[in-house]
Design an enzyme around this catalytic site. Structure first.
Site, PDB file in Angstrom:
ATOM      1  N   ASN A  74       6.171  45.050   9.467  1.00  0.00           N
ATOM      2  CA  ASN A  74       7.049  43.856   8.977  1.00  0.00           C
ATOM      3  C   ASN A  74       6.832  43.342   7.672  1.00  0.00           C
ATOM      4  OD1 ASN A  74       4.938  43.250  11.230  1.00  0.00           O
ATOM      5  ND2 ASN A  74       5.321  41.347  10.197  1.00  0.00           N
ATOM      6  N   GLY A  91      16.356  40.205  19.240  1.00  0.00           N
ATOM      7  CA  GLY A  91      17.467  39.769  18.624  1.00  0.00           C
ATOM      8  C   GLY A  91      17.801  39.455  17.456  1.00  0.00           C
ATOM      9  N   HIS A  92      16.765  38.358  17.059  1.00  0.00           N
ATOM     10  CA  HIS A  92      17.095  37.645  15.680  1.00  0.00           C
ATOM     11  C   HIS A  92      16.663  38.424  14.500  1.00  0.00           C
ATOM     12  CE1 HIS A  92      12.998  36.102  14.654  1.00  0.00           C
ATOM     13  NE2 HIS A  92      12.688  36.392  15.966  1.00  0.00           N
ATOM     14  N   CYS A 131      -0.190  32.271   5.731  1.00  0.00           N
ATOM     15  CA  CYS A 131      -0.081  30.826   5.909  1.00  0.00           C
ATOM     16  C   CYS A 131      -0.428  30.223   6.924  1.00  0.00           C
ATOM     17  CB  CYS A 131       1.163  30.618   5.044  1.00  0.00           C
ATOM     18  SG  CYS A 131       2.525  31.748   5.509  1.00  0.00           S
TER      19      CYS A 131
HETATM   20  C1  LIG Z   1       9.345  39.183  14.374  1.00  0.00           C
HETATM   21  C2  LIG Z   1       8.563  40.369  14.869  1.00  0.00           C
HETATM   22  C3  LIG Z   1       7.904  40.032  16.282  1.00  0.00           C
HETATM   23  C4  LIG Z   1       8.049  38.893  17.173  1.00  0.00           C
HETATM   24  O1  LIG Z   1       9.406  38.833  17.439  1.00  0.00           O
HETATM   25  P1  LIG Z   1       9.987  37.366  18.099  1.00  0.00           P
HETATM   26  O2  LIG Z   1      11.148  37.470  18.656  1.00  0.00           O
HETATM   27  O3  LIG Z   1      10.065  36.554  16.867  1.00  0.00           O
HETATM   28  O4  LIG Z   1       9.025  36.879  19.042  1.00  0.00           O
HETATM   29  C5  LIG Z   1       7.119  41.060  16.624  1.00  0.00           C
HETATM   30  N1  LIG Z   1       6.919  42.122  15.964  1.00  0.00           N
HETATM   31  C6  LIG Z   1       7.452  42.368  14.669  1.00  0.00           C
HETATM   32  C7  LIG Z   1       6.886  43.607  13.941  1.00  0.00           C
HETATM   33  C8  LIG Z   1       8.181  41.206  14.385  1.00  0.00           C
HETATM   34  O5  LIG Z   1       8.563  41.769  12.820  1.00  0.00           O
END
Ligand SMILES: *Cc1c(COP(=O)(O)O)cnc(C)c1O
Length: 397
Positions: free
Chosen positions: A150, A199-200, A324
């Site tokens: 990420n 989803g988000h 952070c």
């Molecule tokens: C955002 C993210 C998550 C967590 O997903 P949520 O729906 O926010 O709990 C897990 N793994 C990676 C690589 C992400 O980018």
């Protein structure tokens, strides 16, 4: 002025078509799908369709898809299922660059009698697959390795990784939260047992995720209660969000090509423009194997948080490479694992785009960001190497 949003790996805008698809389930279609009357039945049909849409986007069968509340729950479900279905196996393999959804759980498990191996990465953020081969033991219950990072966008060779793990008969989970919608995934040829998505991160709302569980993989539920999801995940279905996720997955497949052409071209122009305009800047991570939307750029001798604040003042929203959440300004665990020098790691900014970004957004970044860096460098007392400061500025994460 409409802000320029370049923080899509943190969360994304809901696609208007997704919002439209989910709205009826927040108004007139409020039935509980478990009910035996018409209110329930109407909703149930739409859940069937949504499951088919999610499955189709992964090359899976509908009965291999579980709906969860988020990516974090999907990761936790996969890891606990693998451990609880093999109680005699106490070893887990993961990497040093996972999302906290995996990393913090594995660290917690270490305090509860499990042993963990954290695979390192090289300066480009890539794994050494021989290290993986050597780490697999007779008592290894699970290998959990993210598909793409990420923070840097670095994509791991998941075909090769999963093949190595499955050849040794070990269960394999991948956190594919950053990959779904950005790169094609086909579990019919990718031998993972579990795959998590959220989803988000793909233009559906927050609070909905899914877990792919390969047919035949022994499964132990994480949430126990009612018989929803065929007893695999209790709790009344979040019907509106499940319908939204189905629609978002369908749209992701439709828009995949745009992600790999137009969005990638925007990212490349942003990156090349900043590198050319700002001396002592570089890209973090393996640019030959990277998500099409992500660019993590290190600006030497400046603080990421200061860059974020000034960019925000010009309507540009991105994120930094510092942890952070820890209350300090330690560079992120990902950049540290890569051995990015302190003076670079500290000034690292992640730009992450989506199909809702435009050429005008990139123009604004290329006009505003280089002078911001120059200004900060003029006042930087840290030209010969920065030390972390006690105070923690707001960084919006
Ligand atoms: C955002 C993210 C998550 C967590 O997903 P949520 O729906 O926010 O709990 C897990 N793994 C990676 C690589 C992400 O980018």
């Amino acid at each position: 002025m409409k802000p320029v949003y370049l923080d899509n790996n943190a969360t994304t805008q809901i696609d208007p078509a997704v919002l439209e698809a989910m709205m009826p389930f927040l108004t007139e279609l409020y039935g509980n799908p478990s009910s035996m009357h018409r209110f329930g039945g109407q909703v149930g049909q739409h859940l069937v369709k949504a499951r088919e849409q999610v499955a189709a986007s992964l090359g899976a069968r509908p009965d291999e898809i579980l709906f969860t509340a988020c990516g974090t729950e999907s990761d936790n479900t996969a890891i606990w299922s693998a451990l609880n279905s093999q109680p005699d196996k106490k070893h887990i393999i993961t990497t040093r660059v996972e999302h906290p959804a995996v990393l913090n759980l594995v660290q917690h498990l270490e305090k509860r009698g499990y042993e963990a191996t954290y695979l390192g990465v090289n300066a480009k953020g890539q794994l050494d697959l021989d290290e993986l081969r050597d780490a697999i033991r007779k008592d290894t219950a699970l290998v959990s390795i993210m598909y793409a990072n990420n923070e840097t966008g670095v994509v791991f060779p998941m075909d090769e990784i999963a093949a190595i793990v499955k050849e040794r008969g070990v269960q394999m989970h991948t956190d594919a939260v950053q990959v779904v919608g950005k790169l094609p995934i086909d579990v019919s040829s990718l031998p993972v047992d579990y795959l998590a998505l959220s989803g988000h991160k793909l233009h559906a709302p927050k609070g909905i995720g899914a877990l792919y569980v390969r047919k035949g993989t022994p499964f132990r539920p994480f949430m126990r209660g009612g018989h929803q999801e065929r007893g695999r995940r209790a709790g009344t279905e979040n019907a509106a969000s499940i319908v939204a996720l189905g629609k978002a997955c369908e749209l992701a497949t439709v828009n995949m090509e745009e992600e790999r052409t137009r969005v990638k071209a925007l990212r490349d122009r942003l990156e090349a423009g900043l590198l050319a305009a700002v001396p002592d800047s570089l890209v973090n991570g393996d640019i030959t194997s990277r998500l099409p939307n992500t660019s993590s750029i290190a600006f030497k001798y400046v603080e990421g948080e200061a860059i974020l604040l000034l960019m925000d003042g010009h309507g540009i929203c991105a994120s930094s490479g510092s942890a952070c959440t820890s209350g300090s300004l330690e560079p992120s665990h990902v950049l540290r694992a890569m051995g990015v020098p302190f003076t670079y790691a500290h000034g690292s900014i992640r730009f992450s785009l989506s199909r809702f970004n435009t050429d005008a957004d990139v123009d604004l970044v290329l006009r505003e960001v280089p002078p911001i860096i120059n200004r900060l460098r003029e006042i930087s007392p840290f030209r010969e190497g920065m030390e972390p400061k006690g105070e923690k500025p707001a960084c919006g994460c």
